[in-house]
Design a protein around this motif. Structure first.
Motif, PDB file in Angstrom:
ATOM      1  N   ARG A  39      -4.126 -10.903 -21.543  1.00  0.00           N
ATOM      2  CA  ARG A  39      -4.658  -9.787 -22.333  1.00  0.00           C
ATOM      3  C   ARG A  39      -3.576  -9.318 -23.297  1.00  0.00           C
ATOM      4  O   ARG A  39      -2.451  -9.046 -22.883  1.00  0.00           O
ATOM      5  CB  ARG A  39      -5.064  -8.625 -21.421  1.00  0.00           C
ATOM      6  CG  ARG A  39      -5.561  -7.414 -22.188  1.00  0.00           C
ATOM      7  CD  ARG A  39      -6.068  -6.359 -21.242  1.00  0.00           C
ATOM      8  NE  ARG A  39      -6.547  -5.192 -21.961  1.00  0.00           N
ATOM      9  CZ  ARG A  39      -7.149  -4.164 -21.391  1.00  0.00           C
ATOM     10  NH1 ARG A  39      -7.343  -4.161 -20.096  1.00  0.00           N
ATOM     11  NH2 ARG A  39      -7.551  -3.135 -22.110  1.00  0.00           N
ATOM     12  N   GLU A  96     -14.933  -7.254 -19.711  1.00  0.00           N
ATOM     13  CA  GLU A  96     -14.503  -6.133 -18.877  1.00  0.00           C
ATOM     14  C   GLU A  96     -15.658  -5.164 -18.690  1.00  0.00           C
ATOM     15  O   GLU A  96     -16.455  -4.932 -19.603  1.00  0.00           O
ATOM     16  CB  GLU A  96     -13.320  -5.391 -19.520  1.00  0.00           C
ATOM     17  CG  GLU A  96     -12.002  -6.090 -19.349  1.00  0.00           C
ATOM     18  CD  GLU A  96     -10.826  -5.177 -19.672  1.00  0.00           C
ATOM     19  OE1 GLU A  96     -11.023  -3.938 -19.680  1.00  0.00           O
ATOM     20  OE2 GLU A  96      -9.723  -5.692 -19.904  1.00  0.00           O
ATOM     21  N   MET A 118     -12.560  -7.123 -14.338  1.00  0.00           N
ATOM     22  CA  MET A 118     -12.797  -8.247 -15.230  1.00  0.00           C
ATOM     23  C   MET A 118     -13.859  -9.116 -14.573  1.00  0.00           C
ATOM     24  O   MET A 118     -13.738  -9.501 -13.403  1.00  0.00           O
ATOM     25  CB  MET A 118     -11.509  -9.048 -15.445  1.00  0.00           C
ATOM     26  CG  MET A 118     -11.710 -10.328 -16.227  1.00  0.00           C
ATOM     27  SD  MET A 118     -12.119 -10.023 -17.953  1.00  0.00           S
ATOM     28  CE  MET A 118     -10.499  -9.513 -18.550  1.00  0.00           C
TER      29      MET A 118
END
Length: 834
Positions: A233, A352, A366
């Motif tokens: 991320r 998400e 997630m």
């Protein structure tokens, strides 16, 4: 009491080979308040020897020395200790190219010898010490970020906007087994699986183009040569204009999760084993949204037992369908993602969302979703649910460090710029201004140096708490560094409101603060800029607020100053007037004078208008035109108005007892009608002083009809039912409608003095006055000429049918005893001006 502790000495190295110039510099420094300990060197070799043995807070360096150029020493001096040391270069050479080169090489400032003054030298020295302190704090902040990143259980990194890596945490280096230096820039890509590099580059380019977060998973080579799957991320850190300053990234090992997904390709038996024993939450959901199966990890994550019931209440709703998994706001998005997966060609989807625990709390997660064409005879979805709570906490801490001051917890400069831009956008829609207050502590450096940096930090945190407690919830306070604070006040209706806040802050800060064994009194100075009058962007507003702060310092510190000086004086006067009026109410500084109203037929006094007078203890007599408008605006007219009514009724009762029978008229403002119910108050006055209602007349203005009309007409009707008469004052200068006048039918109508003063000066004015008098033929009422000062005005009004007159031709407003004496004389009205 004020701290008198000796200020910590500033260790200063002066490198100058000219004795005359050296003595001049020492002499100029002695004129300042700094406690400076001076070491002198007359050559580059001697200077190098000193900086190898000692540390200095600042250095003053001559550009040209006998054994070389001072610029050759610059970097050695600047970096001779852990924190950078400011270097002030002085020279008789004013060549702009040389100056530019020196500044590029890292000098804090450049001062020409010929124009060197004590003020310039000392100001520059003080500024350099502040810069050094801010640099130290910045290094501490960077160290905190570094420690946090090094403590993460993930592989953490940062990179520049163009994708060049500028930081990798030690966990990344340990994992890959490659030294950090070899992975900087774009070399880190060598640790990524060759099959994943193109996919990663494509997603990275998309994130950079859109300046949005990136979610991607790929394989990274471990130091033993094996590749493991990582969920990556990347979060863009942006400035106030939305430009990306750098990217913050974390990589989480999801090899077990990926292995579970791949197990589906082998056999259902292997799948069940992987499903049940997987360390992450998993669920199988059919095409109707019914949960077929959940694994123990998911039930534990969401607080359910092995049958899908809650652990704390067996009667609670069990985990049956997809809507039980997600919070209500995220269910639609989850269904959309599954529908997209079913109708597309993707192997899996990743997004998400927030899952819902049995007790209604939410968990950031997630989701990896895969569509299975057949499982136990029917198609379904496999959801892999990974808890992001810990990761979110770390990311929140990283972002907080990027936007908040680590010492005080207040917003930092970046946060401040964002908030100002938001307030500008908001104000442009609502047209409500906001204020920027720029403040710093007075003589903070003396306390910081005298008592130590630890005491200085405690002082800054204490000041920050006091400022926060003195502000509204919606107000914003940021610390820019050092002892500088910026306060943003949204939705400011009046200038006085900003000044009141500044006064409150000054008083709050001035209370003593305990720093170890010392008890110190501190003060702050504030500069104020207002949007949009003092600037329409963040940079201009801050610059003008800083300029106003400079003015506040020049005025003696411990005060505030608005950017526009004339506005500061205006606000100060208004605040002083407010304070004086409140004291006047408490100290009974007001008195009432009475101006008689004369019957123009008999020249006898028929009534008197009660008019307030203010005897200020220092200024003497203050005219009503100076304080009544502010009393109306601020609401102080309510207690003042009630006092006038009470005083007039009391005086009327005294005159009744003395055999003087006249009516009294009292001015009542529109605000009194709007903010209080007048009927009970007048009922109380009539009863308390044994008066009849028809002995009182209430004078109102045409402003009464601009707002709250129906409420005002209702109260007027109620007062008339008590017998109280109504007079319309200042007629002709407002906006009243004839229909309103017909509705409340006043007993009196007063022609404004501006019309009376123009009688005889033009035909159109005379006709206007004649038309006003003619209203009594439509509405039965008495016409009063106000402000009569000349005989021709009285004659004109009387000849046109005006009943009553009032003005200096008959009498100025006088104390009650003088008016009583005149009435008792039973003489026709004459001048009462002496």
């Amino acid at each position: 009491m004020q701290v008198t502790t000796v200020v910590r000495p500033v260790s200063l190295l002066i490198i100058e080979d000219d004795d005359v110039d050296l003595e001049k510099i020492k002499r100029l420094l002695q004129k300042g308040a700094l406690n400076v300990t001076i070491t002198t060197a007359t050559s580059t070799n001697q200077a190098i020897e000193f900086i190898n043995q000692h540390t200095y807070d600042c250095a003053i360096l001559d550009y040209r020395l006998q054994d070389g150029l001072g610029s050759e020493l610059l970097l050695q001096i600047k970096n001779h200790k852990q924190n950078p040391t400011p270097v002030i270069m002085i020279s008789g050479n004013s060549d702009e190219r040389i100056v530019a080169d020196i500044m590029r090489e890292g000098a804090f400032d450049y001062l020409p010898k010929r124009q060197l003054t004590a003020e310039t030298l000392i100001t520059t020295l003080e500024a350099s010490l502040i810069w050094a302190e801010q640099a130290r704090l910045q290094q501490e902040d960077q160290a905190r970020v570094h420690h946090l990143a090094e403590g993460l259980p993930h592989l953490a990194w940062t990179c520049t906007p163009d994708g060049a890596c500028d930081y990798l945490n030690q966990r990344w280096c340990d994992y890959t087994g490659i030294p950090k230096a070899e992975q900087m820039g774009t070399n880190w890509i060598n640790a990524v699986h060759p099959d994943d590099r193109e996919y990663l580059a494509r997603n990275w380019a998309k994130a950079v183009a859109n300046r949005e977060e990136m979610f991607v998973k790929f394989r990274i080579r471990r130091n033993d040569g094996h590749y493991r799957w990582f969920d990556t991320r990347a979060i863009p850190q942006k400035n106030s204009q939305g430009d990306v300053l750098r990217w913050l990234g974390t990589n989480t090992d999801i090899t077990e999760m990926e292995s579970t997904r791949q197990a589906l390709a082998h056999s259902e038996q292997l799948f069940h084993a992987a499903f049940d024993y997987a360390p992450l939450g998993m669920a199988l959901i059919n095409m109707q949204g019914i949960i077929i199966q959940t694994n123990p990890a998911l039930r534990h994550l969401l607080g359910y037992d092995n049958q899908g019931k809650t652990q704390t209440a067996s009667s609670a709703k069990p985990l049956l369908k997809i809507s039980d998994l997600f919070i209500a706001e995220d269910i639609t998005n989850a269904l959309v993602e599954l529908e997209r997966l079913y109708s597309g060609n993707q192997l899996f989807a990743q997004y998400e969302t927030r899952c819902q625990t049995h007790n209604g709390n939410s968990i950031p997660t997630m989701i990896n979703a895969a569509y299975i064409k057949e499982f136990s005879g029917e198609p379904c979805y496999l959801l892999q649910i990974y808890d992001l709570s810990e990761r979110k906490r770390y990311e929140h801490q990283l972002l907080k460090l990027a936007h908040f001051d680590s010492l005080t917890g207040l917003g930092n400069r970046e946060k401040m710029n964002r908030e100002i831009e938001f307030l500008i956008r908001k104000a442009s829609r609502s047209t409500v201004p906001f204020a920027v207050i720029f403040g710093d502590l007075d003589h903070f450096k003396q306390i910081n140096d005298g008592l130590g940096h630890e005491a200085g930090d405690i002082l800054l945190k204490t000041v920050a708490r006091r400022l926060q407690k003195s502000l509204r919830h919606e107000d914003i306070i940021c610390r820019l560094g050092g002892d500088e604070f910026v306060i943003l006040l949204p939705d400011i209706p009046r200038f006085e409101a900003v000044a009141s806040v500044a006064d409150k802050l000054l008083q709050k800060i001035h209370k003593p603060i305990r720093l170890g064994k010392n008890r110190v009194h501190v003060s702050m100075s504030f500069g104020i800029a207002l949007y949009p009058t003092d600037g329409d962007d963040a940079k201009t507003l801050l610059r003008n607020a800083d300029s106003a702060l400079y003015d506040a310092k020049a005025k003696g510190r411990g005060c505030y100053q608005l950017y526009r000086k004339e506005l500061t004086e205006y606000v100060h006067n208004r605040l002083q007037l407010d304070a004086d009026l409140r004291k006047a109410i408490i100290n009974h500084e007001f008195e009432v004078h009475y101006q008689p109203v004369i019957d123009l037929d008999t020249n006898q006094v028929v009534s008197a208008e009660a008019l307030i007078r203010w005897n200020h203890p220092k200024r003497g007599r203050v005219g009503p035109d100076e304080f009544i408008p502010y009393a109306q605006e601020s609401g102080l007219i309510l207690p003042i108005g009630n006092w006038i009514i009470n005083e007039a009724c009391h005086q009327l009762a005294l005159w009744n007892s003395e055999g003087i029978h006249i009516n009294i008229s009292i001015n009542v403002s529109a605000r009194q009608f709007m903010q209080q119910d007048l009927l009970p108050f007048f009922e109380q006055m009539l009863e308390q002083y044994n008066l009849r209602g028809d002995q009182l007349t209430i004078e109102i203005t045409e402003q009464m009809f601009l707002e709250n009309t129906e409420n005002n007409l209702r109260q007027i009707t109620q007062l008339k039912n008590l017998g109280i008469k109504i007079s319309l004052d200042d007629f002709g200068i407002g906006y009243s409608s004839l229909s309103y006048i017909l509705r409340f039918s006043p007993q009196y109508l007063k022609i404004d003095r501006s019309f009376v003063s123009l009688i005889g000066t033009g035909k159109e004015h005379d006709e206007m006055v004649n038309a006003i008098i003619g209203l009594n033929k439509i509405i039965p009422m008495h016409i009063v000429g106000e402000g009569i000062e000349e005989e021709n005005q009285r004659h004109f009004l009387h000849s046109r049918g005006c009943d009553l007159g009032q003005g200096y031709l008959f009498s100025k407003p006088v104390p009650p005893d003088q008016l009583a004496h005149f009435i008792n004389s039973k003489q026709p009205a004459t001048l009462l001006l002496n």
